[in-house]
Write a protein that holds these residues in place. Structure first.
Motif, PDB file in Angstrom:
ATOM      1  N   UNK A  69       0.831  -1.193   0.000  1.00  0.00           N
ATOM      2  CA  UNK A  69       0.000   0.000   0.000  1.00  0.00           C
ATOM      3  C   UNK A  69       0.874   1.256   0.000  1.00  0.00           C
ATOM      4  N   UNK A  70       1.896   1.270   0.845  1.00  0.00           N
ATOM      5  CA  UNK A  70       2.812   2.417   0.905  1.00  0.00           C
ATOM      6  C   UNK A  70       3.536   2.625  -0.416  1.00  0.00           C
ATOM      7  N   UNK A  75       4.167   5.729  -5.547  1.00  0.00           N
ATOM      8  CA  UNK A  75       4.113   5.827  -7.011  1.00  0.00           C
ATOM      9  C   UNK A  75       3.116   6.888  -7.452  1.00  0.00           C
ATOM     10  N   UNK A  76       1.948   6.893  -6.818  1.00  0.00           N
ATOM     11  CA  UNK A  76       0.927   7.886  -7.171  1.00  0.00           C
ATOM     12  C   UNK A  76       1.405   9.298  -6.839  1.00  0.00           C
ATOM     13  N   UNK A  77       2.076   9.449  -5.713  1.00  0.00           N
ATOM     14  CA  UNK A  77       2.585  10.765  -5.328  1.00  0.00           C
ATOM     15  C   UNK A  77       3.627  11.269  -6.330  1.00  0.00           C
ATOM     16  N   UNK A  78       4.365  10.357  -6.951  1.00  0.00           N
ATOM     17  CA  UNK A  78       5.358  10.738  -7.954  1.00  0.00           C
ATOM     18  C   UNK A  78       4.711  10.939  -9.331  1.00  0.00           C
ATOM     19  N   UNK A  81       1.043   7.002 -11.710  1.00  0.00           N
ATOM     20  CA  UNK A  81      -0.239   6.419 -12.067  1.00  0.00           C
ATOM     21  C   UNK A  81      -0.355   4.958 -11.676  1.00  0.00           C
ATOM     22  N   UNK A  82      -1.301   4.327 -12.314  1.00  0.00           N
ATOM     23  CA  UNK A  82      -1.617   2.937 -12.018  1.00  0.00           C
ATOM     24  C   UNK A  82      -0.869   2.015 -12.960  1.00  0.00           C
ATOM     25  N   UNK A  83      -0.670   0.767 -12.531  1.00  0.00           N
ATOM     26  CA  UNK A  83       0.044  -0.229 -13.345  1.00  0.00           C
ATOM     27  C   UNK A  83      -0.642  -0.514 -14.669  1.00  0.00           C
ATOM     28  N   UNK A  84      -1.980  -0.428 -14.696  1.00  0.00           N
ATOM     29  CA  UNK A  84      -2.694  -0.802 -15.917  1.00  0.00           C
ATOM     30  C   UNK A  84      -2.879   0.356 -16.900  1.00  0.00           C
TER      31      UNK A  84
END
Length: 86
Positions: A69-70, A75-78, A81-84
Protein backbone atom coordinates in the motif's frame (compact mmCIF):
# COMPACT_ATOMS: atom_id res chain seq x y z
CA UNK A 1 -26.81 -6.29 -13.68
CA UNK A 2 -26.24 -6.61 -17.41
CA UNK A 3 -28.70 -8.50 -19.58
CA UNK A 4 -28.15 -10.59 -22.68
CA UNK A 5 -30.53 -12.66 -24.74
CA UNK A 6 -30.00 -16.37 -25.20
CA UNK A 7 -29.30 -15.49 -28.84
CA UNK A 8 -26.50 -13.17 -27.67
CA UNK A 9 -25.05 -16.10 -25.76
CA UNK A 10 -24.96 -18.16 -28.95
CA UNK A 11 -23.47 -15.38 -31.07
CA UNK A 12 -21.20 -13.61 -28.57
CA UNK A 13 -20.21 -16.24 -26.04
CA UNK A 14 -16.92 -14.45 -25.29
CA UNK A 15 -18.58 -11.12 -24.52
CA UNK A 16 -21.24 -12.74 -22.35
CA UNK A 17 -18.80 -14.87 -20.37
CA UNK A 18 -16.41 -11.91 -19.94
CA UNK A 19 -19.27 -9.89 -18.46
CA UNK A 20 -20.27 -12.83 -16.23
CA UNK A 21 -16.70 -13.06 -14.95
CA UNK A 22 -17.09 -9.52 -13.55
CA UNK A 23 -20.64 -9.80 -12.21
CA UNK A 24 -23.69 -12.04 -12.63
CA UNK A 25 -25.59 -11.42 -15.88
CA UNK A 26 -29.22 -12.14 -16.73
CA UNK A 27 -30.00 -14.21 -19.81
CA UNK A 28 -33.40 -13.47 -21.27
CA UNK A 29 -35.56 -15.55 -23.58
CA UNK A 30 -38.60 -14.03 -25.27
CA UNK A 31 -37.84 -10.80 -23.34
CA UNK A 32 -38.22 -12.50 -19.96
CA UNK A 33 -35.41 -13.25 -17.49
CA UNK A 34 -34.71 -16.98 -17.64
CA UNK A 35 -31.18 -17.65 -16.37
CA UNK A 36 -28.34 -16.06 -14.43
CA UNK A 37 -24.76 -16.68 -15.52
CA UNK A 38 -21.97 -15.99 -13.03
CA UNK A 39 -18.41 -16.95 -12.23
CA UNK A 40 -17.84 -20.10 -10.23
CA UNK A 41 -16.25 -18.02 -7.44
CA UNK A 42 -19.38 -15.88 -7.15
CA UNK A 43 -21.54 -19.00 -7.11
CA UNK A 44 -19.43 -20.52 -4.32
CA UNK A 45 -19.73 -17.34 -2.23
CA UNK A 46 -23.52 -17.48 -2.64
CA UNK A 47 -23.65 -21.20 -1.93
CA UNK A 48 -21.51 -21.11 1.20
CA UNK A 49 -22.54 -17.67 2.42
CA UNK A 50 -18.90 -16.79 2.82
CA UNK A 51 -16.68 -14.18 1.29
CA UNK A 52 -12.94 -14.86 1.49
CA UNK A 53 -12.09 -11.18 1.02
CA UNK A 54 -11.02 -9.26 4.09
CA UNK A 55 -10.79 -5.61 4.95
CA UNK A 56 -8.47 -4.06 7.51
CA UNK A 57 -8.03 -0.71 9.17
CA UNK A 58 -4.71 0.71 8.07
CA UNK A 59 -3.50 0.54 11.68
CA UNK A 60 -4.19 -3.20 11.79
CA UNK A 61 -3.06 -3.94 8.24
CA UNK A 62 -0.68 -6.90 7.87
CA UNK A 63 2.91 -5.72 7.30
CA UNK A 64 3.11 -7.17 3.78
CA UNK A 65 -0.05 -5.29 2.78
CA UNK A 66 1.13 -2.07 4.41
CA UNK A 67 4.35 -2.24 2.39
CA UNK A 68 2.45 -2.76 -0.87
CA UNK A 69 0.00 0.00 0.00
CA UNK A 70 2.81 2.42 0.90
CA UNK A 71 4.67 1.65 -2.32
CA UNK A 72 1.50 2.27 -4.37
CA UNK A 73 0.91 5.59 -2.61
CA UNK A 74 4.52 6.62 -3.28
CA UNK A 75 4.11 5.83 -7.01
CA UNK A 76 0.93 7.89 -7.17
CA UNK A 77 2.59 10.76 -5.33
CA UNK A 78 5.36 10.74 -7.95
CA UNK A 79 2.70 10.90 -10.69
CA UNK A 80 3.43 7.45 -12.04
CA UNK A 81 -0.24 6.42 -12.07
CA UNK A 82 -1.62 2.94 -12.02
CA UNK A 83 0.04 -0.23 -13.34
CA UNK A 84 -2.69 -0.80 -15.92
CA UNK A 85 -2.45 2.65 -17.49
CA UNK A 86 -0.43 3.12 -20.65
Amino acid sequence: MRQFTTGDLNKQVGDVTDAAAREPVVLTKHRKPRFVLMSYEHYERLRTGGDPRQSHHTAGMPDEHAELFGAALDRLARGEGYDDES
